[in-house]
Design an enzyme around this catalytic site. Structure first.
Site, mmCIF file in Angstrom:
data_model
loop_
_atom_site.group_PDB
_atom_site.id
_atom_site.type_symbol
_atom_site.label_atom_id
_atom_site.label_comp_id
_atom_site.label_asym_id
_atom_site.label_seq_id
_atom_site.Cartn_x
_atom_site.Cartn_y
_atom_site.Cartn_z
ATOM 1 N N GLU A 465 0.884 -1.180 0.000
ATOM 2 C CA GLU A 465 0.000 0.000 0.000
ATOM 3 C C GLU A 465 0.908 1.213 0.000
ATOM 4 O O GLU A 465 1.529 1.522 1.015
ATOM 5 C CB GLU A 465 -0.861 0.003 1.259
ATOM 6 C CG GLU A 465 -1.547 -1.304 1.497
ATOM 7 C CD GLU A 465 -3.058 -1.177 1.532
ATOM 8 O OE1 GLU A 465 -3.698 -2.207 1.608
ATOM 9 O OE2 GLU A 465 -3.565 -0.047 1.485
ATOM 10 N N CYS A 500 -1.900 9.263 2.729
ATOM 11 C CA CYS A 500 -1.650 8.631 1.428
ATOM 12 C C CYS A 500 -2.699 9.105 0.429
ATOM 13 O O CYS A 500 -2.429 9.239 -0.747
ATOM 14 C CB CYS A 500 -1.648 7.123 1.556
ATOM 15 S SG CYS A 500 -3.086 6.488 2.389
HETATM 16 P P1 NAD Z 1 8.876 4.580 4.046
HETATM 17 O O1 NAD Z 1 8.797 3.796 2.786
HETATM 18 O O2 NAD Z 1 9.993 5.514 4.228
HETATM 19 O O3 NAD Z 1 8.901 3.603 5.318
HETATM 20 C C1 NAD Z 1 7.877 2.676 5.563
HETATM 21 C C2 NAD Z 1 8.410 1.565 6.439
HETATM 22 O O4 NAD Z 1 9.400 0.833 5.729
HETATM 23 C C3 NAD Z 1 9.067 2.041 7.719
HETATM 24 O O5 NAD Z 1 8.674 1.199 8.772
HETATM 25 C C4 NAD Z 1 10.553 1.893 7.406
HETATM 26 O O6 NAD Z 1 11.351 1.692 8.552
HETATM 27 C C5 NAD Z 1 10.554 0.661 6.523
HETATM 28 N N1 NAD Z 1 11.718 0.546 5.635
HETATM 29 C C6 NAD Z 1 12.445 1.545 5.092
HETATM 30 N N2 NAD Z 1 13.407 1.024 4.304
HETATM 31 C C7 NAD Z 1 13.280 -0.324 4.358
HETATM 32 C C8 NAD Z 1 13.977 -1.411 3.769
HETATM 33 N N3 NAD Z 1 15.026 -1.216 2.946
HETATM 34 N N4 NAD Z 1 13.585 -2.656 4.038
HETATM 35 C C9 NAD Z 1 12.522 -2.890 4.846
HETATM 36 N N5 NAD Z 1 11.835 -1.904 5.450
HETATM 37 C C10 NAD Z 1 12.205 -0.631 5.206
HETATM 38 O O7 NAD Z 1 7.483 5.330 4.167
HETATM 39 P P2 NAD Z 1 6.992 6.339 5.305
HETATM 40 O O8 NAD Z 1 7.728 7.624 5.159
HETATM 41 O O9 NAD Z 1 6.983 5.673 6.626
HETATM 42 O O10 NAD Z 1 5.462 6.551 4.897
HETATM 43 C C11 NAD Z 1 5.047 7.515 3.993
HETATM 44 C C12 NAD Z 1 4.636 6.866 2.688
HETATM 45 O O11 NAD Z 1 3.662 5.866 2.938
HETATM 46 C C13 NAD Z 1 3.978 7.846 1.743
HETATM 47 O O12 NAD Z 1 4.434 7.595 0.453
HETATM 48 C C14 NAD Z 1 2.497 7.498 1.871
HETATM 49 O O13 NAD Z 1 1.741 7.872 0.759
HETATM 50 C C15 NAD Z 1 2.556 6.022 2.058
HETATM 51 N N6 NAD Z 1 1.347 5.519 2.689
HETATM 52 C C16 NAD Z 1 0.486 4.744 1.943
HETATM 53 C C17 NAD Z 1 -0.695 4.275 2.500
HETATM 54 C C18 NAD Z 1 -1.674 3.476 1.682
HETATM 55 O O14 NAD Z 1 -2.585 2.931 2.275
HETATM 56 N N7 NAD Z 1 -1.545 3.386 0.399
HETATM 57 C C19 NAD Z 1 -0.989 4.576 3.832
HETATM 58 C C20 NAD Z 1 -0.098 5.336 4.566
HETATM 59 C C21 NAD Z 1 1.070 5.806 3.988
#
Ligand code: NAD
Length: 694
Positions: A465, A500
């Protein structure tokens, strides 16, 4: 930050343990933390670098299959304390952190390592049981034991205040006695690990070094304390720093998980899952409902914690928790309907049915912007379906993750059925290396793509997501422009635009453009910007510092290319990650602000000549999460929405999620489904049954 010693709270002379560590002992680099089964402050366990398990009421006999009735048993046991201290002990061992067990603390360690206790010393009580004051006697320290090395003595004088003891015929796994009562060598006075390789400092004693009469001079007190402190000073846990985005104050430092601790957690999830799955669905549902009640009961405190770490206005934190409760209600109300066996055909010849089996142990890597909502979307249906869950909250929402874990366990989720993984990218990477039965990711497109590729070879479900660049179209026929402007501005700026499904681009029919933009800017200018804890604040700080720069770059680039900044445009000159709510007009698709996710309080508004142009521009994106149309004509709106390749379409509303409807993205916004009947089943594998005749 200082190293922390967690001392387990006891009703019996707790202050003695606390005061045993003098200011000179602690210096400027060590401090004490009370870990209390009464306060259930599990989250503080994760801050500590070492632990002291104290004395007190007998360990509940059910912990070691002991008889509940015995001489000198307490009027009431404290199983809550035993469970809480079990958490401390397991945490210390999983993370190789020093541990000192005193009296009952030693007995608990023996029990947790699989050993048993002598329930009452009977005729030896006279020698060991405290009366008006502690008894005193001699002990021998075993040669070559850790205790012997620390004290530098073959024996010494200790105090005694107990009526239970380690059962010499049932010493816990990998434990070895290191001291015996001089009167009777079978009376065990101390324990340590037999094989210390790969183990941190761990010493247990039956006496009370913290209150022994001559404690400053007695090596059986003073040397123990010194060695324990030295071991704590030597620890090097990787720490996750939690910063309040409104004040930039560091509000917590938590121990990060590592490969080994995650591996242990994974193994315990695997062990616990079949038992949970065997429970009737109604019991699992009742546990999750209890979790929801606990959210409600604790909403003030939970909202305050959420606001302190992500910076969203307190009212919006309340709203988020209430929203999570509403989703749980729908999911629990519908669990029976969608997770029970489904009869597809039944006649005399053949019965056909589908059963929805859990995947097993699922991994949920989550985002920070709505930790309750996006968390609940995954771990609630996953648990309802009979899975065990490893939940990795974002490193920016870990305190909330810890609260979620605490309340789930308080609701009755077994301590090994749900684990939280603490840390950032590295912790996430370690999770990708473990053999989970499914991966559920919420976050950015960049990370989602990486995770999807990395776990592909495992051949297990992986759902992503991801982000969005959600468009909104204002058609020529809208009536109440002022109200529409206010509603859509909220859709763009609620939660500081960090949703999001925030509106990220607005297209307005030329007929209503001027008036709409005018009303929109008026609305944005009316908002209160400030501390998220102040009543009435609508715009608080951004959650992540780095995003300030992203927004600044988008605004500057747009301005350079001809966009007009109608309000806002820059970060605010004050402490905290504040950015002015910004409205840009005369934007084009040559500007990043109309193509890349902003995820902040910045919006571009563009004039279009007709519906066709609007559709073309709305479709001009790599993302596909949501799209909205405002019009008085439902058919017109639906016709437009049908042409947009997005998972959700809105008519006269936006930035909205319903638990009854599937939440899913397309293209760079990801794939898979949460919420709705499809989301309830997303954590299952359907099995087809063809049952013929009798
Ligand atoms: P992010 O991708 O930076 O991090 C998300 C998670 O992934 C965190 O827990 C992080 O520690 C982990 N992570 C980071 N690098 C990783 C790796 N190499 N391997 C495994 N895990 C890793 O995203 P964010 O800044 O936490 O969230 C914001 C983003 O999420 C925005 O793009 C937003 O639109 C999206 N979002 C989408 C939805 C949806 O339902 N579609 C909902 C909420 C947020």
């Amino acid at each position: 930050m200082k190293k922390k010693i967690g001392i387990s709270f006891t009703h019996t002379f707790f202050e003695n343990y606390w005061n045993w560590f003098t200011p000179a002992d602690l210096g400027n680099d060590v401090e004490l933390v009370e870990l209390s089964f009464e306060k259930n402050n599990t989250e503080d366990i994760y801050r500590c670098d070492g632990f002291l398990l104290t004395g007190g009421i007998d360990v509940d006999p059910s912990f070691y299959n002991g008889n509940a009735n015995y001489e000198n048993s307490p009027a009431l046991f404290q199983p809550g304390r035993d469970y809480f201290e079990e958490k401390i002990y397991r945490y210390s061992q999983a993370n190789k952190l020093p541990l000192l067990g005193i009296c009952r603390g030693m007995q608990l360690v023996n029990v947790l390592q699989g050993g048993k206790l002598i329930q009452d010393l009977d005729n030896k009580n006279e020698r060991h049981r405290k009366e008006k004051s502690d008894k005193e006697h001699h002990v021998f320290a075993s040669n070559n034991s850790l205790l012997g090395k620390i004290t530098g003595a073959e024996g010494g004088h200790v105090n005694s205040a107990h009526h239970q003891a380690i059962d010499p015929k049932a010493i816990g796994n990998n434990l070895v006695p290191n001291a015996f009562d001089s009167d009777d060598e079978k009376m065990i006075e101390g324990l340590e690990f037999a094989d210390k390789s790969n183990k941190a400092f761990m010493l247990c004693v039956q006496w009370h070094p913290e209150r022994i009469k001559d404690k400053e001079e007695n090596p059986f007190s003073e040397n123990l304390k010194r060695q324990f402190l030295a071991a704590i000073r030597e620890t090097s846990m990787k720490k996750l720093t939690v910063t309040n985005p409104a004040t930039e104050d560091i509000i917590a430092e938590l121990n990060e998980d590592n490969r080994e601790s995650l591996h242990r957690k994974f193994e315990s999830l695997k062990t616990a899952q079949p038992g949970w799955n065997k429970l009737p669905l109604s019991e699992r549902t009742a546990t999750i409902r209890k979790f929801s009640s606990l959210l409600e009961e604790n909403i003030e405190q939970l909202a305050a914690i959420l606001t302190s770490e992500v910076g969203k206005p307190l009212q919006q934190s309340h709203n988020e928790i209430k929203g999570a409760m509403a989703r749980i209600k729908w999911l629990t109300d519908n669990a029976d309907k969608y997770l029970s066996d489904e009869a597809m055909r039944s006649n005399e010849e053949m019965e056909e049915k589908i059963s929805y089996e859990p995947l097993g142990v699922v991994c949920n890597i989550s985002a920070w912007n709505y930790p309750y909502l996006v968390g609940v979307n995954v771990f609630v249906p996953a648990l309802l379906a009979g899975n065990a869950v490893m939940y990795k909250p974002s490193e920016y929402a870990t305190l909330t993750g810890l609260e979620i874990e605490k309340l789930l366990k308080l609701a009755g989720i077994h301590s090994d059925l749900f684990h939280i993984a603490i840390g950032g990218k590295d912790t996430g990477e370690n999770l990708l290396d473990l053999p989970f039965d499914g991966y559920y990711f919420t976050g950015s497109h960049k990370t989602g793509k990486y995770i999807y590729e990395k776990v592909a070879s495992k051949m297990v479900p992986c759902q992503c997501e991801l982000g969005g660049k959600d468009p909104l179209y204002i058609a020529s026929d809208i009536k109440d422009i002022k109200a529409v402007a206010a509603g859509t501005a909220d859709g763009a700026f609620y939660n500081n635009g960090q949703s999001c499904c925030s509106v990220e681009r607005i297209y307005v029919h030329e007929k209503v453009y001027e008036k709409y933009v005018d009303e929109f800017v008026k609305e944005v200018k009316s908002w209160k910007i400030g501390q998220p804890t102040t009543e009435g604040t609508y715009i608080g700080p951004l959650s992540r510092k780095e995003q300030l720069q992203v927004l600044e770059q988008q605004v500057n680039e747009a301005a350079k290319k001809g966009a007009r900044v109608l309000t806002g445009g820059k970060k605010m000159n004050q402490k905290g990650y504040f950015f002015e709510p910004t409205v840009l007009a005369d934007v084009t698709h040559d500007m990043a602000v109309m193509k890349d996710e902003s995820f902040g309080p910045v919006i571009g508004i563009m004039k279009v000549k007709d519906d066709e142009e609007a559709v073309r521009l709305m479709q001009d994106t790599e993302y596909g999460l949501t799209a909205s149309v405002y019009s008085t004509d439902k058919n017109r709106a639906e016709k437009i929405l049908q042409q947009i390749n997005a998972g959700t379409g809105y008519w006269n509303c936006c930035d909205r999620v319903s638990a009854a409807l599937p939440w899913s993205g397309r293209k760079h916004s990801g794939f898979g489904v949460t919420l709705s009947h499809a989301g309830l089943r997303a954590f299952t594998k359907p099995k087809a049954y063809h049952l013929k005749g009798s």
